[in-house]
Design a protein around this motif. Sequence first.
Motif, mmCIF file in Angstrom:
data_model
loop_
_atom_site.group_PDB
_atom_site.id
_atom_site.type_symbol
_atom_site.label_atom_id
_atom_site.label_comp_id
_atom_site.label_asym_id
_atom_site.label_seq_id
_atom_site.Cartn_x
_atom_site.Cartn_y
_atom_site.Cartn_z
ATOM 1 N N PHE A 152 5.160 0.597 9.797
ATOM 2 C CA PHE A 152 5.393 1.494 7.917
ATOM 3 C C PHE A 152 5.172 0.815 6.518
ATOM 4 C CE2 PHE A 152 7.621 3.777 4.893
ATOM 5 C CZ PHE A 152 7.652 4.785 4.960
ATOM 6 N N ALA A 153 4.660 -0.275 6.913
ATOM 7 C CA ALA A 153 3.853 -0.503 5.272
ATOM 8 C C ALA A 153 2.912 -0.542 5.450
ATOM 9 C CB ALA A 153 4.730 -2.025 5.171
ATOM 10 N N ASP A 154 1.769 -1.111 6.948
ATOM 11 C CA ASP A 154 0.802 -0.990 7.146
ATOM 12 C C ASP A 154 0.540 0.355 7.000
ATOM 13 O OD1 ASP A 154 0.429 -3.894 6.715
ATOM 14 O OD2 ASP A 154 0.514 -3.721 9.227
ATOM 15 N N TYR A 155 0.437 0.910 7.178
ATOM 16 C CA TYR A 155 0.813 2.890 6.896
ATOM 17 C C TYR A 155 0.197 3.433 5.533
ATOM 18 C CZ TYR A 155 1.329 7.768 7.088
ATOM 19 O OH TYR A 155 1.510 9.291 6.536
ATOM 20 N N ARG A 156 1.623 2.735 4.597
ATOM 21 C CA ARG A 156 1.289 3.109 3.289
ATOM 22 C C ARG A 156 0.650 2.408 3.061
ATOM 23 N NH1 ARG A 156 7.016 3.111 0.662
ATOM 24 N NH2 ARG A 156 5.813 3.518 -0.940
ATOM 25 N N ALA A 157 -0.021 1.902 2.791
ATOM 26 C CA ALA A 157 -0.864 0.577 2.000
ATOM 27 C C ALA A 157 -2.676 1.653 2.600
ATOM 28 C CB ALA A 157 -0.885 -1.164 2.502
ATOM 29 N N LYS A 158 -2.293 2.136 3.577
ATOM 30 C CA LYS A 158 -3.384 2.354 4.225
ATOM 31 C C LYS A 158 -3.862 3.658 3.806
ATOM 32 C CE LYS A 158 -3.999 0.160 8.581
ATOM 33 N NZ LYS A 158 -4.306 0.320 10.536
ATOM 34 N N ARG A 159 -3.436 4.304 3.257
ATOM 35 C CA ARG A 159 -2.519 6.141 2.770
ATOM 36 C C ARG A 159 -2.790 5.536 0.937
ATOM 37 N NH1 ARG A 159 0.019 10.525 4.509
ATOM 38 N NH2 ARG A 159 -0.686 10.962 3.042
ATOM 39 N N ARG A 160 -2.655 4.586 0.522
ATOM 40 C CA ARG A 160 -2.660 4.359 -0.761
ATOM 41 C C ARG A 160 -3.993 4.193 -1.366
ATOM 42 N NH1 ARG A 160 2.594 2.265 -0.755
ATOM 43 N NH2 ARG A 160 1.589 -0.431 -0.867
ATOM 44 N N ALA A 161 -4.591 2.911 -0.214
ATOM 45 C CA ALA A 161 -6.193 2.630 -0.555
ATOM 46 C C ALA A 161 -7.065 3.617 -0.395
ATOM 47 C CB ALA A 161 -6.853 1.804 0.705
ATOM 48 N N ALA A 162 -6.497 4.857 0.375
ATOM 49 C CA ALA A 162 -7.662 6.323 1.066
ATOM 50 C C ALA A 162 -7.643 7.071 -0.206
ATOM 51 C CB ALA A 162 -7.042 6.879 2.529
#
Length: 447
Positions: free
Chosen positions: A333-343
């Motif tokens: 879940f943390a990886d998913y949120r990090a990718k969303r913020r980066a995008a």
Amino acid sequence: MGFAKERTGKDGKPRYTAVYVDLRGSERSAGTFSSRKAADRAWQKAEVDLRQGRVSDPRRGRQTFRRYVEERWLPNPMLEPTTREKYTYYLNAHILPDLGAMQLADIFPEQIREWIAKMQRDGQSAWTIQYCKNSILSSIFTTAVNDQVTYIHPCRGVRIPTVPATPRSIITPEQFSAIYEALPDADARLLVETAIESGLRWGELTEFRVRDLDLVTRMLTVSRKVIELNREFHPDGKRFLVKHYPKDKEYRRLKLSQQIVVKIKAHITAENLGPDDLLFARRTAPPVELRAVPEAGTLGLTAPNEAGRRYRHGTLSAYNAGRCRCEHCRGAFADYRAKRRAASGASPRPPRVADDEHIGRNVFRRGIWHRACEAADLGIRPRVHDLRHAHASWLLAGGADLQVVKERLGHASIMTTQRYLHTLPDADETAVEAFSRIRNRAQGRSA
């Protein structure tokens, strides 16, 4: 008396400067305006403000209580930063909401009694009412009377609820040993053992530097303390402020036991500390070792959810639908949120960095001390400051001289030190045994 001075502007139109006379008799400008009426209002307002700051002018009492406190009394530079922080909290929480809009001249003992009654109806403790009335309100109105802002001290003669004197509960040696064994590491155990061996206050203990202890004579010099503040109240906007005097504003010296000095010396050597280094500090954490992340398909399935479905560990579905909070699902879940913020172009939040190495009171209390107390399973959760109380009680129970204990703890009055006499649970055992011998004497005669 002020007046409006007419002059001609650059555009050829008339302009009016509001002029008033200050306390030194000099003419001052309160601004320039396009109309005489606006200029008259400006110099009249300036004179009103000036009168509120003039000694012996009864109109000074017409300013509101909030204005006087926030603009005159609270910025007093003689207040300690911790005192100003504490006063500000209690003023905003309990005093200004009720008295802030009132004019100083309109606050009489009657209004203070009404405020106390309201505090009681709101469920505030007797201690809170006592502190707000005796420490804060009385100080404010004493200053106001001395400055001739008002001529009535409304707190005088106003009674408050009785604050009961609760018995002091002291940690026994057995309870301390249980907590000591439950501490997580050697550094925490050394800090706690030094606290109970020396009786230092938390601010003195966490400002303990290598140079303060003479390893040969075992004499410790207490000459400083560190206080923890909200950054708003720190002169430099930081978290910790070192004061070059302890709480009682007098240096003191005390001797430590041989065994604790040996442990401190070993700690100094192991950490390679210099004379100016803190003995107890938040050291830089070692770099985190990289570890291999297993594939999601090799981690197995979650427990069935309410619908009876199971999901693979380490996936977003396991976190959301399976309600699994294991380290692998939380990582996904943390990886998913990090990718969303980066995008979306959002920058990650910078890590919180401490501005110095001092140990925060709440950091130690919540992260280490409370957990050790729970693990010791004593049925009570003593405070870290109770180690200082235990130090005094153990000394007196062991036969130490009362004056020596007073000087060791840095008490201003020996009456404070006397409160630690007979505070251990077994201190009254001799009295109970003496009573029992007399009480049971009749049974021995009748036998």
